[in-house]
Design a protein around this motif. Structure first.
Motif, PDB file in Angstrom:
ATOM      1  N   TYR A 115       0.803  -1.213   0.000  1.00  0.00           N
ATOM      2  CA  TYR A 115       0.000   0.000   0.000  1.00  0.00           C
ATOM      3  C   TYR A 115       0.841   1.271   0.000  1.00  0.00           C
ATOM      4  N   ASP A 116       1.998   1.252   0.623  1.00  0.00           N
ATOM      5  CA  ASP A 116       2.751   2.482   0.830  1.00  0.00           C
ATOM      6  C   ASP A 116       3.458   2.916  -0.448  1.00  0.00           C
ATOM      7  N   SER A 117       3.026   4.047  -0.991  1.00  0.00           N
ATOM      8  CA  SER A 117       3.586   4.530  -2.253  1.00  0.00           C
ATOM      9  C   SER A 117       5.042   4.942  -2.109  1.00  0.00           C
ATOM     10  N   ARG A 118       5.451   5.349  -0.908  1.00  0.00           N
ATOM     11  CA  ARG A 118       6.843   5.745  -0.717  1.00  0.00           C
ATOM     12  C   ARG A 118       7.766   4.548  -0.900  1.00  0.00           C
ATOM     13  N   TYR A 119       7.337   3.385  -0.427  1.00  0.00           N
ATOM     14  CA  TYR A 119       8.149   2.186  -0.606  1.00  0.00           C
ATOM     15  C   TYR A 119       8.240   1.827  -2.086  1.00  0.00           C
ATOM     16  N   ARG A 120       7.093   1.843  -2.767  1.00  0.00           N
ATOM     17  CA  ARG A 120       7.099   1.506  -4.194  1.00  0.00           C
ATOM     18  C   ARG A 120       7.931   2.504  -4.981  1.00  0.00           C
ATOM     19  N   ASN A 121       7.830   3.775  -4.632  1.00  0.00           N
ATOM     20  CA  ASN A 121       8.635   4.792  -5.319  1.00  0.00           C
ATOM     21  C   ASN A 121      10.124   4.533  -5.133  1.00  0.00           C
ATOM     22  N   GLY A 122      10.497   4.110  -3.929  1.00  0.00           N
ATOM     23  CA  GLY A 122      11.901   3.806  -3.677  1.00  0.00           C
ATOM     24  C   GLY A 122      12.385   2.649  -4.528  1.00  0.00           C
ATOM     25  N   TRP A 123      11.569   1.611  -4.660  1.00  0.00           N
ATOM     26  CA  TRP A 123      11.964   0.456  -5.470  1.00  0.00           C
ATOM     27  C   TRP A 123      12.042   0.839  -6.946  1.00  0.00           C
ATOM     28  N   PHE A 124      11.156   1.733  -7.391  1.00  0.00           N
ATOM     29  CA  PHE A 124      11.245   2.221  -8.765  1.00  0.00           C
ATOM     30  C   PHE A 124      12.561   2.956  -8.977  1.00  0.00           C
ATOM     31  N   SER A 125      12.894   3.827  -8.036  1.00  0.00           N
ATOM     32  CA  SER A 125      14.122   4.613  -8.171  1.00  0.00           C
ATOM     33  C   SER A 125      15.361   3.725  -8.216  1.00  0.00           C
ATOM     34  N   GLN A 126      15.279   2.549  -7.588  1.00  0.00           N
ATOM     35  CA  GLN A 126      16.413   1.625  -7.576  1.00  0.00           C
ATOM     36  C   GLN A 126      16.402   0.661  -8.767  1.00  0.00           C
ATOM     37  N   GLY A 127      15.422   0.822  -9.651  1.00  0.00           N
ATOM     38  CA  GLY A 127      15.356  -0.031 -10.828  1.00  0.00           C
ATOM     39  C   GLY A 127      14.884  -1.440 -10.547  1.00  0.00           C
TER      40      GLY A 127
END
Length: 554
Positions: A115-127
Motif C-alpha cells: 500500500y505504501d507509495s513511498r516504498y514503491r517509489n523507492g523500489w522504482f528509483s532503484q530499478g
C-alpha cells in the motif's frame, strides 16, 4: 482546470464500467459452474506457469485453517485461477524491511503488493520494478479495459520516465480510520462529546481518573497514542507537505502543535506509558476491546473485535467522535483513496505474462466477490428484496473469511452497491452496530468541509533516487511523515526538559543539513507545474461524490 475535468468525465460518465461488470457476471457464472469438483476432475490439465505473490501476514489465520502456504483460499485460487501461485508472507507492520531483505537476496516475489507509495517509489528509483506498458498491452484483458474506463490509473501508475509501473484499483470514497469513544462512559461521567482538542484532553483525563468502568480500580486509560491520527487533528497529514497560499510547502507548524498535544496527553497520565513498545497498535486495541481504554483511534474494528468488546463490556456503547477542532482548524482522519495504486511487478520476474493473467483473474468482479464475501451458498446468499449479500452463518465466516488481503487489487467500485457502506450486512446485532458506526464515520470524515489536511502520498510524484536517499537518511530521526522518529518521540516523553518547539527546531536542522530543502524544492516545483492536471484533494472528493451517485444503486 479544464484538463482534470476532462479525465474525470471520462472516468465516471462512460458506460464501459457497467459493461465490464456485466461481462464479469457472465464470465463468473461460467467460472462458478466450471469450479465444481466434477468439472475440475474432468478438465484436461493444461501447462500452468508458476508465480510468487506477496501477501500481508496479519497473524489472523486460525491454526486449523493452515497458513499462507496452504489454506482454503490458496487452494481456491490455485484450483480456479490461470496459474500456480505461491504466496510470500510479509508482516504488515514491517513490510519495508521484509521486502528490502527479499530484494537484497534476489528472492522478492514476482508480484509486489504494497500500500505504501513511498516504498514503491523507492523500489522504482532503484530499478527494481518492471515497466508494464507492453505487459498490459500484450497480455491483459480485464486490467487493460479498466485503464480505459479510468484513465487516472495510467496517470497515477506512470513514473517520471513516462512508463507505467504500477497496478491500481478504484473504490468508493469511505472512512478508513475511526475515532471510537465509549458513549456509555461519557454518559456515566456526564460529559459531552469533545468538540475541540482542549475538550478531548479533559475527556481523556476523566476516562483515566474517574473510574468510568465502576470497578473501584485505577486501571483505565483515556486515549491511545496514535500520533498519525493526532497529526491530522493539527493539519499535518500523511505527508510532510501541505498546500498553503497556493504553494506546496513543508509543514512544521502543525507538526509542532501535534507534538505539544501529545506531550500534554503523556504528561497528564491518560495514555499507556509503554506506548513506545506497542509498535503495531495491538496493545492499544486489546486494551480497548477488554474495556480498559475510553478513546481508540485507529482503523475500523471488525465483527470479531466487536464481539470481544461486548463480551468484556456487555453494557458498553460505542460512538464515533468527530475529529476535534484544533488551533489549526478542523480536519478528518485518513480516508480511503478512490483511485489507489497497490502493486508492481518485480523487474526480475521471469514470466510477466503469467503474472498479468493472475492479476486479471483476481480483479475480475466475480472472483473479487468470492475473495471478499466467500462462496455463495456457503458463506452468503443474495437477499431477493435488496439484491445484497446476506451472511448465512456469522460464526462460520469469522473462522473462514481471513482473506481480505487477497482482494487487494480488486476494484470494488465495479461491484456497484455491494461496495458501499450502505450495503454492509445486518444479520445480527454486532453487524447492525458496526454498520451504524461505519455510516457515522463516513458522514463525519468523508466531508470536504472538514477535509484530510494534505495530499495523499500516492498522489505525489516519485522522488529521484538522490532525493529519496535524503529521506532515508533521516527517517529514523524525524521520519518521512512526522508520525514517528526519535526526535518527536523524545519530545513527547521528556516533559519540560525537551519542548515541542525545540524538537521541531532540531528536526528542521536535521532535515536541512541532510539536504531536505532539495526535496522541498522538488515538490514545490512539481506542484506549480502540475496543480491543474494532477489528482488533487478537490478531485478526490469530486470523484467520491460522482462515484457514489453512479454506482451506489447499481
Amino acid at each position: 482546470m479544464g484538463m482534470h475535468k476532462t479525465w474525470m468525465g471520462k472516468m465516471l460518465l462512460g458506460t464501459a464500467a457497467v459493461a465490464l461488470v456485466a461481462a464479469g457476471c457472465s464470465n463468473g457464472e461460467k467460472k462458478a459452474a466450471d469450479s465444481s469438483p466434477a468439472a475440475q476432475e474432468s478438465a484436461s490439465p493444461a501447462a500452468r506457469a508458476n508465480i510468487t505473490v506477496s501477501i500481508y501476514d496479519r497473524n489472523n489465520i486460525p491454526p486449523e485453517e493452515g497458513t499462507w502456504d496452504k489454506n482454503r483460499w490458496v487452494d481456491w485460487v490455485n484450483a480456479n485461477g490461470p496459474v500456480n501461485v505461491k504466496y510470500v508472507p510479509v508482516p504488515r507492520s514491517e513490510s519495508l524491511p521484509k521486502f528490502n531483505a527479499l530484494f537484497a537476496t534476489a528472492s522478492a516475489p514476482d508480484l509486489i503488493l504494497e500500500y505504501d507509495s513511498r516504498y514503491r517509489n523507492g523500489w522504482f528509483s532503484q530499478g527494481l520494478l518492471m515497466p508494464l506498458d507492453n505487459v498490459v498491452e500484450k497480455y491483459s484483458t480485464t486490467y487493460k479495459e479498466l485503464m480505459k474506463q479510468f484513465p487516472q490509473l495510467k496517470k497515477l501508475g506512470t513514473k517520471s520516465d513516462g512508463k507505467l509501473y504500477e497496478i491500481g484499483r478504484v473504490s468508493p470514497l469511505v472512512a478508513n480510520h475511526r475515532m471510537y469513544i465509549r458513549q456509555d462512559w461519557l454518559d456515566k461521567l456526564q460529559l459531552k462529546m469533545p468538540e475541540t482538542t482542549e475538550e478531548l484532553l479533559e475527556v481523556a483525563k476523566a476516562f483515566a481518573t474517574r473510574d468510568p468502568d465502576g470497578n473501584s480500580k485505577n486501571d483505565t486509560f483515556g486515549i491511545n497514542m496514535n500520533s498519525g491520527f493526532i497529526n491530522h487533528m493539527f493539519g499535518h497529514g500523511e505527508v510532510d507537505w501541505v498546500v498553503r497560499d497556493g504553494k506546496l510547502v513543508h509543514e512544521w507548524e502543525g507538526l509542532q502543535a501535534s507534538i505539544d498535544f501529545q506531550k500534554q496527553l503523556f504528561d497528564a497520565g491518560v495514555v499507556d506509558k509503554d506506548f513506545l513498545t506497542d509498535k503495531n497498535g495491538e496493545k492499544a486495541k486489546q486494551d480497548f476491546l477488554s474495556g480498559k481504554l475510553g478513546i481508540y483511534m485507529y482503523q475500523a474494528i471488525n465483527e470479531k473485535d466487536y464481539d470481544t468488546f461486548k463480551k468484556n463490556s456487555p453494557n458498553g456503547v460505542l460512538a464515533i467522535a468527530p475529529m476535534p477542532k484544533s488551533k489549526m482548524g478542523q480536519f478528518s482522519p485518513i480516508i480511503g483513496s478512490p483511485i489507489q495504486m497497490v502493486g508492481a511487478i518485480n523487474a526480475g520476474a521471469k514470466n510477466p505474462e503469467a503474472v498479468m493473467k493472475y492479476i486479471d483473474f483476481m480483479i475480475d468482479p466475480q472472483n473479487a466477490k468470492v475473495i471478499k464475501y466467500g462462496i455463495e451458498g456457503t458463506h452468503w446468499r443474495v437477499d431477493s428484496a435488496t439484491g445484497l449479500p446476506v451472511t448465512i452463518d456469522a460464526e462460520k465466516n469469522k473462522k473462514e473469511l481471513y482473506n481480505d488481503d487477497l482482494g487487494m487489487m480488486a476494484s470494488s467500485l465495479l461491484l456497484g452497491k455491494w461496495a458501499f457502506t450502505s450495503s454492509m450486512p445486518e444479520t445480527n446485532e454486532s453487524q447492525k452496530a458496526l454498520k451504524q458506526l461505519a455510516l457515522k464515520a463516513d458522514e463525519l470524515y468523508v466531508n470536504k468541509e472538514r477535509p484530510i489536511p494534505t495530499l495523499k502520498p500516492e498522489y505525489l510524484p516519485a522522488l529521484p533516487e538522490d532525493l529519496n536517499l535524503i529521506i532515508k537518511n533521516v527517517e529514523t530521526q524525524i521520519s518521512p511523515n512526522g508520525s514517528k522518529g526519535d526526535v518527536w518521540l523524545k519530545a513527547v516523553v521528556s516533559g519540560n526538559s525537551y519542548t515541542a518547539e525545540q524538537a521541531v527546531k532540531d528536526g528542521r536542522d536535521i532535515w536541512e543539513k541532510a539536504g531536505g530543502k532539495k526535496v522541498d524544492e522538488f515538490y514545490a516545483k512539481w506542484y506549480d507545474e502540475n496543480k491543474d492536471t494532477a489528482f488533487m484533494l478537490k478531485d478526490l472528493y469530486e470523484f467520491g461524490e460522482q462515484a457514489q451517485k453512479l454506482y451506489e444503486n447499481k
